[in-house]
Design an enzyme around this catalytic site. Structure first.
Site, short mmCIF file in Angstrom:
data_model
loop_
_atom_site.label_atom_id
_atom_site.label_comp_id
_atom_site.label_asym_id
_atom_site.label_seq_id
_atom_site.Cartn_x
_atom_site.Cartn_y
_atom_site.Cartn_z
N LYS A 185 -1.61 5.85 8.94
CA LYS A 185 -1.19 4.53 8.80
C LYS A 185 -0.41 4.47 10.15
CE LYS A 185 0.41 0.58 7.39
NZ LYS A 185 -0.38 -0.43 6.74
N HIS A 194 -1.04 -2.73 -3.27
CA HIS A 194 -1.20 -2.62 -1.64
C HIS A 194 0.20 -2.32 -1.05
CE1 HIS A 194 -3.37 -3.53 1.91
NE2 HIS A 194 -2.09 -4.31 2.14
N HIS A 235 4.41 -0.54 1.95
CA HIS A 235 5.54 -0.85 2.77
C HIS A 235 6.84 -0.72 1.80
CE1 HIS A 235 3.17 -2.78 5.76
NE2 HIS A 235 2.10 -3.18 4.81
#
Ligand SMILES: *[C@@H]1O[C@H](CO)[C@@H](O)[C@H](O)[C@H]1NC(C)=O
Ligand SMILES: *[C@@H]1O[C@H](CO)[C@@H](O)[C@H](O)[C@H]1NC(C)=O
Length: 280
Positions: A216, A160, A177
């Protein structure tokens, strides 16, 4: 009675000998500042980005020399370990497991990994009493699979946060991220850069982009830091301040350290990390 005694002994041991599991904000700022400095040898400072409206690419240049360092060279293979769609089984075979172990060994022996281990161990944090145990703790937190889609084992904290996923219901990108993954996906032609939203402190950026055409709307990441640094800071926050905004020390453009925030989430009452990222 027995469990009462065990509890009492644990309480006394923690109260007198070590402040088990409790880390003050001051200690968090101090250790995170040291982690940032420890990463200097692996951090990539020679890069340029394009923050103008309608720029084609976020990264216009990255000096890739340091990609040969183990914290990168043992990280890249992990980016290939996963299926990006949620709702589809992840299969971790022997070969993928080997890549995970190799990366964890590299991490634990890196400067930031050693610093994190020594800190957590000195604080008497459960699961960090020796290096083998610490490695199992990291593996559980980051690499154990869980059911993000509620159906099949389709996700992990590592997938993730460091790789990114596409939510099969909404069609949007979730997680994602990490700047190294962004850069390698930009090179592979899988990224459409939409907007530079903000820059905070020295090199924290938030962007809007598409990955494999999946939007995103806002993702923040630290640019140039090694994957070991991100893993160390996110782990520190998830252990010391789970599910919260966690204060860390981060360098500003003027060279001084300032407080930055890392948000972590825990996966539904398990030890696993659901998400972790810098707030910009
Ligand atoms: C940065 O990268 C360029 C090549 O892209 C190189 O000429 C230059 O020496 C590098 N600078 C540093 C400080 O490594
Ligand atoms: C940044 O993007 C703008 C807009 O597309 C472009 O004109 C400019 O040449 C880009 N700069 C670099 C260094 O690539």
């Amino acid at each position: 009675m027995k469990s009462f005694c065990v509890t009492l002994v644990l309480f006394l041991t923690c109260g007198l000998l070590a402040d088990c599991g409790s880390v003050s904000n001051k200690e968090m700022l101090e250790v995170s500042r040291k982690l940032y400095m420890d990463d200097a040898g692996d951090r990539i400072v020679n890069y340029s980005i394009n923050t103008t409206q309608n720029a084609q690419k976020f990264f216009t240049k990255v000096d890739e020399k340091k990609f040969q360092h183990f914290v990168y060279s043992n990280f890249f293979p992990l980016l290939e370990n996963y299926n990006r769609e949620t709702g589809i089984y992840e299969t971790i075979n022997y070969e993928k497991e080997e890549k995970i172990i190799r990366f964890l060994n590299t991490f634990i022996n890196s400067k930031v990994g050693s610093r994190l281990y020594n800190f957590l161990q000195s604080k008497g944090i459960p699961g960090c009493s020796n290096k083998a145990e610490f490695k199992r703790t990291l593996k559980t937190k980051w690499f154990d699979l869980y059911r993000r889609s509620r159906k099949v084992l389709d996700s992990s904290g590592f997938e993730h946060v460091f790789v990114g996923e596409i939510n099969s219901y909404t069609g949007k990108t979730i997680g994602f991220h990490n700047w190294v993954q962004y850069y390698s996906q930009q090179k592979a032609g899988n990224i459409k850069y939409l907007t530079h939203l903000e820059q905070c402190l020295e090199n924290l950026h938030s962007l809007e982009f598409e990955w494999h055409n999946a939007l995103k709307p806002c993702s923040g990441f630290a640019v140039g830091v090694s994957p070991a640094y991100d893993l160390a800071v996110f782990t520190l926050c998830h252990i010391a301040k789970p599910g919260k905004r966690c204060k860390v020390s981060y360098r500003n453009t003027d060279g001084n350290f300032k407080t930055a925030f890392v948000q972590t989430y825990t996966w539904r009452y398990t030890p696993h990390i659901a998400s972790a990222y810098f707030l910009c």
